[in-house]
Design an enzyme around this catalytic site. Structure first.
Site, PDB file in Angstrom:
ATOM      1  N   ASP A 417       0.866  -1.246   0.057  1.00  0.00           N
ATOM      2  CA  ASP A 417      -0.039  -0.031  -0.038  1.00  0.00           C
ATOM      3  C   ASP A 417       1.073   1.260   0.086  1.00  0.00           C
ATOM      4  O   ASP A 417       2.124   1.184   0.237  1.00  0.00           O
ATOM      5  CB  ASP A 417      -0.818  -0.160   1.167  1.00  0.00           C
ATOM      6  CG  ASP A 417      -2.039   1.126   1.351  1.00  0.00           C
ATOM      7  OD1 ASP A 417      -2.410   1.578   0.451  1.00  0.00           O
ATOM      8  OD2 ASP A 417      -1.998   1.769   2.541  1.00  0.00           O
ATOM      9  N   THR A 419      -0.229   4.870   1.152  1.00  0.00           N
ATOM     10  CA  THR A 419      -0.487   5.757   2.033  1.00  0.00           C
ATOM     11  C   THR A 419      -0.372   5.170   3.586  1.00  0.00           C
ATOM     12  O   THR A 419      -0.957   4.349   3.621  1.00  0.00           O
ATOM     13  CB  THR A 419      -1.971   6.562   2.139  1.00  0.00           C
ATOM     14  OG1 THR A 419      -2.301   6.659   0.869  1.00  0.00           O
ATOM     15  CG2 THR A 419      -2.287   7.391   3.158  1.00  0.00           C
ATOM     16  N   ARG A 612       5.944  16.057  -5.477  1.00  0.00           N
ATOM     17  CA  ARG A 612       4.580  16.280  -6.329  1.00  0.00           C
ATOM     18  C   ARG A 612       4.291  17.799  -6.768  1.00  0.00           C
ATOM     19  O   ARG A 612       4.438  18.900  -5.946  1.00  0.00           O
ATOM     20  CB  ARG A 612       3.328  16.071  -5.233  1.00  0.00           C
ATOM     21  CG  ARG A 612       3.200  14.523  -4.598  1.00  0.00           C
ATOM     22  CD  ARG A 612       2.397  14.397  -3.901  1.00  0.00           C
ATOM     23  NE  ARG A 612       1.117  14.485  -4.462  1.00  0.00           N
ATOM     24  CZ  ARG A 612      -0.116  14.471  -3.586  1.00  0.00           C
ATOM     25  NH1 ARG A 612       0.000  14.180  -2.654  1.00  0.00           N
ATOM     26  NH2 ARG A 612      -1.329  14.574  -4.416  1.00  0.00           N
ATOM     27  N   THR A 692      -2.702   1.200  -4.561  1.00  0.00           N
ATOM     28  CA  THR A 692      -3.210   2.101  -3.609  1.00  0.00           C
ATOM     29  C   THR A 692      -4.736   2.797  -4.318  1.00  0.00           C
ATOM     30  O   THR A 692      -4.949   2.611  -5.511  1.00  0.00           O
ATOM     31  CB  THR A 692      -2.118   3.434  -3.745  1.00  0.00           C
ATOM     32  OG1 THR A 692      -2.866   4.293  -2.735  1.00  0.00           O
ATOM     33  CG2 THR A 692      -1.803   3.840  -5.318  1.00  0.00           C
ATOM     34  N   LYS A 807      -7.556  -4.906  -5.217  1.00  0.00           N
ATOM     35  CA  LYS A 807      -6.156  -5.323  -4.705  1.00  0.00           C
ATOM     36  C   LYS A 807      -6.166  -6.586  -4.493  1.00  0.00           C
ATOM     37  O   LYS A 807      -4.923  -7.284  -5.051  1.00  0.00           O
ATOM     38  CB  LYS A 807      -6.116  -4.483  -3.424  1.00  0.00           C
ATOM     39  CG  LYS A 807      -5.661  -2.974  -3.609  1.00  0.00           C
ATOM     40  CD  LYS A 807      -5.537  -2.487  -2.037  1.00  0.00           C
ATOM     41  CE  LYS A 807      -5.395  -1.005  -1.980  1.00  0.00           C
ATOM     42  NZ  LYS A 807      -4.882  -0.481  -0.812  1.00  0.00           N
TER      43      LYS A 807
END
EC number: 7.6.2.1
Length: 1171
Positions: A417, A419, A612, A692, A807
């Site tokens: 994952d 986060t 980002r 994610t 997932k």
């Protein structure tokens, strides 16, 4: 008297819902909600009475039955533990086989007692049941922590505290700020004035941003007098698609989400327990079996075939031998009449079963219990490892199941994952670029590349416009304080102004923001650093306490296709502005190209550094332009059909002809040592996939920061945006892109992977659904194969916007692919539970998103960085240890039973046992199990520091390298050699049976006892030899006092038991076979000589293998350098071979290190005098 009210309720994600409310003026208000859409509710819908009050006063109320609110992750109960556990244990080949053998011994007259099979089997079953029962008890304990959590339920106007598991569908539940919703609720009432509440769904979809939810419109504020009925669909797992619910997804609060920025809410329970969306996204818990266990079962089949072959051979030769005259019925053993009347074929079958029982010890049933003990005890080394302790949470690693320890050393794919696992989800404003100039924040009073924050209103116009855009172009709201401000020294404020009209300037650390995206908060806080503070309702505080309020006219929301968002605001002077921020690929085509060139270089540099990036643009709107845009937006939002398409068209018309101001760089902080961990895993040959629920831009930046994507990585993108680029149907475009990427990454790829070009693959949830669930069955299978081949040839894969079940689908697809690679999933939230349960090994992170992942995982660690040691060190050692354990067990049982088979050729195939029944029973349980168990627990063939520094060592044991057929054949041949040597070596001794001084002759029990003694001593000596010579080429000897104790203790116990068992006449035995046999054997010098010689001869191949085996390992190159410089020029070849292996592993322990340092000094002195 009654009337009907029609009202419109807008939903962001779904078409307009029209609700009819009938309100009758009776003692209690009655509300009935239903959906007036083209798709009526299905027949299998459920009716829920709020507060368990029926809306009908004339009909009898029968409350419907729904499941309770218990969460169950355990496997057993008190009632089904025994039958279910026994069923699972007897699914194992060895356990089932020994059960059959035990029944045969009970029913048929066999040469050995049923105790010889029944006692070891009972011991194995009991120990395994205790271990698995203890592990399931831990799961029950974790479930109780959730189910017994206290909650507040409103009943008849009173607040009652209940346990979470006692909530029923229809109960009105009160939840306070920062509490987790105990079940799925329809929001009825909120403490906020605007009838909204904010929640975070990090444990569901991995997003920690705040989402806005709304109360049911026009609901009675007094919930005690509310009499309402809810019609909704039966439970379904989709977290995002709630179109079947009459009130829309914005009214539903999901279990596992957390209430934020709202003092309290009240909601009615609609789905509880295992019917909640979070529970339905759990993958069913199934029994995980390791690859080692599969290898054991394959080896058992081979040995079972050997067993059957031996029994067939002996049965056949028995009747061939008895066919000779005088052999079938000698004078000293005449048959009874019953034996003569017995059917020949029945007698042959009975003899076959007797031989099966006689040779059954070739199947090592005790190996299972030894393996179980090794796994269970070995798992404590993970728990005790101090490197896994995290001082922040004051916890270490946790082992929920020890059945998969060795799988940690065989992992080929890691699914992680993002986060909370790769990142801390803590955004920080790093820098910005305005009109081509770079600005980095240092401190509040420093000069920043010509931009001085203390200039106040005199800052450059472009800089001020850029910071205004950061303060205005977002969906951020100021977090309301839940504490009373009176009397605590805080200034009373009205719309951001003090009572005296002065604008307050609160400290930055006291301000809290909530937003739909964490990077928006980072940008607002970044603007605060330069003196531009967002207060409330688009009220901006400028440097030197000047302020200005803006009117928000429209928000053009972000979506993954446009990859930008905009706001239209009106200033106090009457100017109408459009501020827009978004990805560079989305903004650059909509601004002037000369402005792009001044910004592009900084954007590309920031992106390669893993930040980002967002570009910021603006546009002044004339009155005519705004009027046209306003009319178009209002018309599109009221459309009943194609509303989203119409909105996007208007958005694209408005967001053209803009001016580019600058760009921002925001860092999503990685977990500690996240990049180093990912690099180490890739160096070990493990492929890492990121799964994610977050946006693609965010996840892509994280992959760059984690070094999963490198600068030279070519990204192959398969998302909704790329499917829409071609202007054709999505399915046609999907097929075209799959073929294109397959040709590039698979067909045109060189046979050996070139170091100059790596591919990275990106896919989103919507496109994955098209790949896995195509309209055509043939297309779906073809798409899946193409997709899998592309992914397997890419260095890393990023799957974004994934639902929890998607997932799990990804993990299952890879797990079931060709070669059945070992998979590992790691995550920290409830949205990761499905993939954790689906993978071969599931790792939970003890993060900030609850403990659902930890509770359902196989192993739990505090931080991602601990995964490196867990796999590269612990996993490596666990696999090597258990591989030696398994091979050794098969080897020692073959050594044990082969002399018994050979003995039948010399006793007329009479099923005469070579060993006493006590030896048969105790051989695997007491005499030979403890030394190999201690070896498999404590051995470190390479020290952990070397394993962590050289991740490539992990590849040497990949793909079950030590339990393949080659090593198995080697150990089998070694067992055959030793079995032949023991039997015929003792037989050579017995060529002169008068082995005692008094001329007494040894009998058959003495013969078997000598063979058994040589066998036990050789096995123990083999452990010793392996710990000192044999495995120096492969395994560093890691001596402890425990190893000495169990090896010498096992030999001493054998000697004591043999003397004790043969030195006393036991009244409960019908036959005293070994009376004084062992004492007489040891009184013979010839017997001692044979025992010593046979032990030395049996170890000779191992010693020769050490001498002539080529050095391997991390320090092999160092030895080559020594040899090239003549360091061992005058040392004999044999000594060099032995010494080289000591030098290889000088780091293993302090005694070895001291000895090797001394030895190295001696060698250097020798080299100094050598030519």
């Amino acid at each position: 008297m009654s009337y009907c009210i029609y009202f419109l309720h807008h939903s962001r994600n779904y078409n307009l819902l029209i609700l009819d409310l009938w309100v009758e003026f009776r003692p209690h208000q009655t509300v009935r909600l239903f959906m007036a859409t083209t798709n009526p509710l299905r027949v299998d819908s459920r009716t829920i009475y709020v507060g368990h009050r029926s809306s009908s006063t004339t009909e009898a109320f029968i409350p419907p039955k729904f499941c309770d609110n218990r969460i169950v992750s355990s496997k057993y109960t008190v009632w089904n533990f025994l039958p279910k556990n026994l069923f699972e244990q007897f699914r194992r080949i060895a356990n089932f086989y020994f059960l059959i053998i035990f029944l045969v011994q009970v029913i048929v007259d066999t040469p050995t007692s049923p105790v010889t099979s029944g006692l070891p089997l009972f011991f194995v079953i009991t120990v395994t049941a205790i271990k698995q029962g203890y592990e399931d008890w831990l799961r029950h304990k974790a479930d109780n922590e959730v189910n017994k959590y206290p909650v507040t339920v409103l009943e008849q106007g009173r607040k009652i505290r209940k346990e979470s598991e006692k909530i029923k569908v229809g109960d009105v539940v009160e939840v306070e700020e920062d509490e987790t919703f105990p079940c799925d609720l329809i929001l009825l009432q909120s403490s906020r004035d605007d009838d909204t509440c904010f929640v975070t769904t990090a444990s569901l979809d991995g997003e920690s941003n705040h989402k806005t939810h709304y109360t049911v419109p026009d609901t009675e504020k007094d919930l005690e007098s509310l009499n309402a009925t809810i019609e909704c669909e039966q439970p379904q797992p989709d977290l995002y698609n709630m179109c079947c619910l009459s009130l829309g997804p914005e009214n539903l609060l999901l279990k596992g989400a957390t209430l934020k920025n709202t003092q309290k809410i009240c909601g009615v329970a609609v789905y509880t327990g295992m019917e909640t969306k979070m529970a339905l996204n759990y993958q069913g818990k199934s029994q995980k079996r390791s690859a080692v266990e599969k290898s054991i079962n394959a080896f058992l089949l081979v040995y079972l075939c050997i067993l059957v072959s031996k029994a067939l051979v002996c049965t056949t030769l028995k009747y061939v031998w008895q066919s000779k005259p005088g052999q079938d019925e000698p004078w000293y053993n005449e048959k009874t009449q019953r034996e003569k009347d017995t059917n020949l074929y029945l007698k042959m079958f009975t003899d076959f079963l007797s031989f099966m029982v006689l040779f059954n010890f070739i199947i090592p049933v005790s190996m299972y219990v030894t393996v179980e003990m090794q796994k269970f005890l070995g798992s404590f080394f993970i728990t005790w490892d101090k490197d896994f302790f995290d001082p922040e949470i004051k916890e270490g690693a946790l082992v929920n199941t020890s059945d998969l320890n060795e799988e940690l050393g065989q992992v080929e794919y890691v699914f992680t994952d993002k986060t909370g696992t790769l990142t801390q989800n803590n955004m920080e404003f790093i820098e910005c670029c305005i009109d081509g100039f770079q600005y980095k924040y240092r401190d509040a009073n420093s000069e920043l590349d010509g931009f001085c924050v203390t200039d106040g209103p005199h800052v450059d116009k472009k800089e001020e416009l850029f910071l205004r855009a950061l303060c205005l172009c977002h969906t951020v709201q100021v977090k309301e304080s839940t504490k009373q401000s009176q009397g605590d020294g805080l200034i009373d404020q009205v719309d951001g102004f003090g009572v005296d009209g002065e604008v307050p300037r609160p400290p930055q650390e006291q301000r809290g923001f909530i937003a739909s995206s964490p990077d928006e908060v980072a940008l607002v806080k970044g603007a605060m650093r330069y003196g531009f503070t967002f207060l409330v309702q688009l009220f901006i505080l400028f440097p030197f306490c000047t302020s200005q309020r803006y009117e928000l006219l429209h928000v053009l929301n972000f979506d993954p296709v446009r990859r930008r968002m905009s706001v239209i605001v009106r200033s106090k002077s009457g100017d109408t502005l459009l501020f827009c921020k978004g990805a560079d690929s989305s903004i650059f085509p909509r601004v002037r190209q000369e402005e792009v060139e001044r910004i592009r270089m900084n954007v590309e540099r920031n992106a390669t550094e893993g930040y980002r990036t967002l570009c910021v643009a603006y546009k002044y709107l004339s009155a005519e332009e705004y009027a046209q845009a306003d009319a178009g937006l209002r018309e599109a939002r009221l459309a009943l059909q194609d509303r989203e398409e119409q909105l996007i068209t208007i958005y694209n018309q408005v967001e053209t002809g803009m001016s580019l101001i600058g760009a921002t760089a925001v860092e999503d902080r990685l977990q500690e040592e996240a990049a180093e961990t990912m690099e180490a895993l890739q160096g070990a040959g493990i492929k890492v996939w990121v799964l994610t629920g977050d946006k693609m831009e965010t996840a892509k930046s994280t992959c760059y920061a984690c070094r999963l994507f490198q600068r030279n990585t070519e990204l192959l993108e398969l998302t909704v945006r790329t499917l829409d680029d071609g202007g054709r149907r999505r399915e046609e475009r999907l097929h075209e892109l799959l073929l294109e990427y397959h040709k590039k990454a698979v067909q045109d790829a060189p046979p050996v992977k070139a170091a100059t070009q790596d591919y990275g693959f990106i896919i989103d949830g919507a496109t994955l659904s098209m790949v896995l669930n195509s309209s055509s069955e043939s297309n779906s299978s073809r798409y899946k194969n193409l997709f899998l081949q592309i992914c397997q040839n890419c260095a890393s894969v990023l799957c974004c916007r994934m639902a929890p079940l998607q997932k799990a689908q990804i993990v299952k697809m890879v797990k079931n692919s060709k070669g059945s690679p070992i998979t590992l999933s790691i995550g920290d939230g409830a949205n990761d539970v499905s993939m954790i349960l689906e993978a071969h090994v599931g790792i939970g992170i003890k993060g900030k998103e609850g403990r659902q992942a930890v509770r359902n995982s196989d192993y739990a660690i505090p931080k991602l960085k601990h995964l490196k040691k867990l796999l590269l060190a612990h996993g490596h050692l666990y696999y090597v240890r258990i591989a030696h354990l398994v091979q050794y067990f098969f080897y020692k049982n073959l050594c044990f039973i082969l002399p018994q088979f050979l003995y039948q050729f010399f006793c007329g195939y009479s099923q005469q046992p070579l060993y006493d029944a006590a030896y048969l029973t105790m051989y695997n349980i007491c005499f030979t199990s403890m030394p190999i168990l201690a070896y498999s627990l404590l051995e470190q063939h390479i020290c952990m520091e070397v394993l962590l520094d050289n991740s490539t060592l992990y590849r040497e044991i990949a793909k079950n390298a030590m339990l393949r057929w080659g090593p198995f054949l080697y150990w089998t041949l070694l067992g055959v050699f030793h079995g032949l040597l023991f039997f015929f070596g003792v037989r050579y001794l017995f060529s002169n049976p008068a082995l005692q001084d008094n001329g007494q002759v040894f009998g058959n029990w003495s013969y078997g006892t000598i063979v058994f003694t040589v066998l036990v001593f050789t096995l123990e000596a083999n452990i010793l030899t392996c710990r000192t010579l044999t495995l120096l080429a492969l395994d560093t000897r890691h001596w402890t006092w425990i190893n000495h104790f169990v090896i010498w203790g096992s030999l001493a116990f054998y000697m004591f038991f043999s003397f004790f068992w043969g030195g006393i006449i036991w009244p409960f035995l019908k036959q005293q076979r070994l009376y004084f046999v062992f004492a007489n054997m040891l009184s013979s010098v010839s017997a001692w000589l044979v025992i010593i010689l046979l032990i030395l001869l049996s170890l000779l191949p191992e010693i020769l293998l050490v001498v002539f085996r080529k050095p391997r390992g991390p320090h092999a190159r160092q030895l080559q350098i020594f040899a090239m410089h003549g360091a061992f020029g005058c040392v004999p070849h044999f000594l060099f071979k032995i010494v080289s292996r000591l030098v290889l592993f000088r780091k293993s322990s302090k005694p070895n290190q001291m000895f090797c340092t001394y030895l190295r000094g001696v060698l250097q002195q020798l080299c100094a005098i050598c030519t």
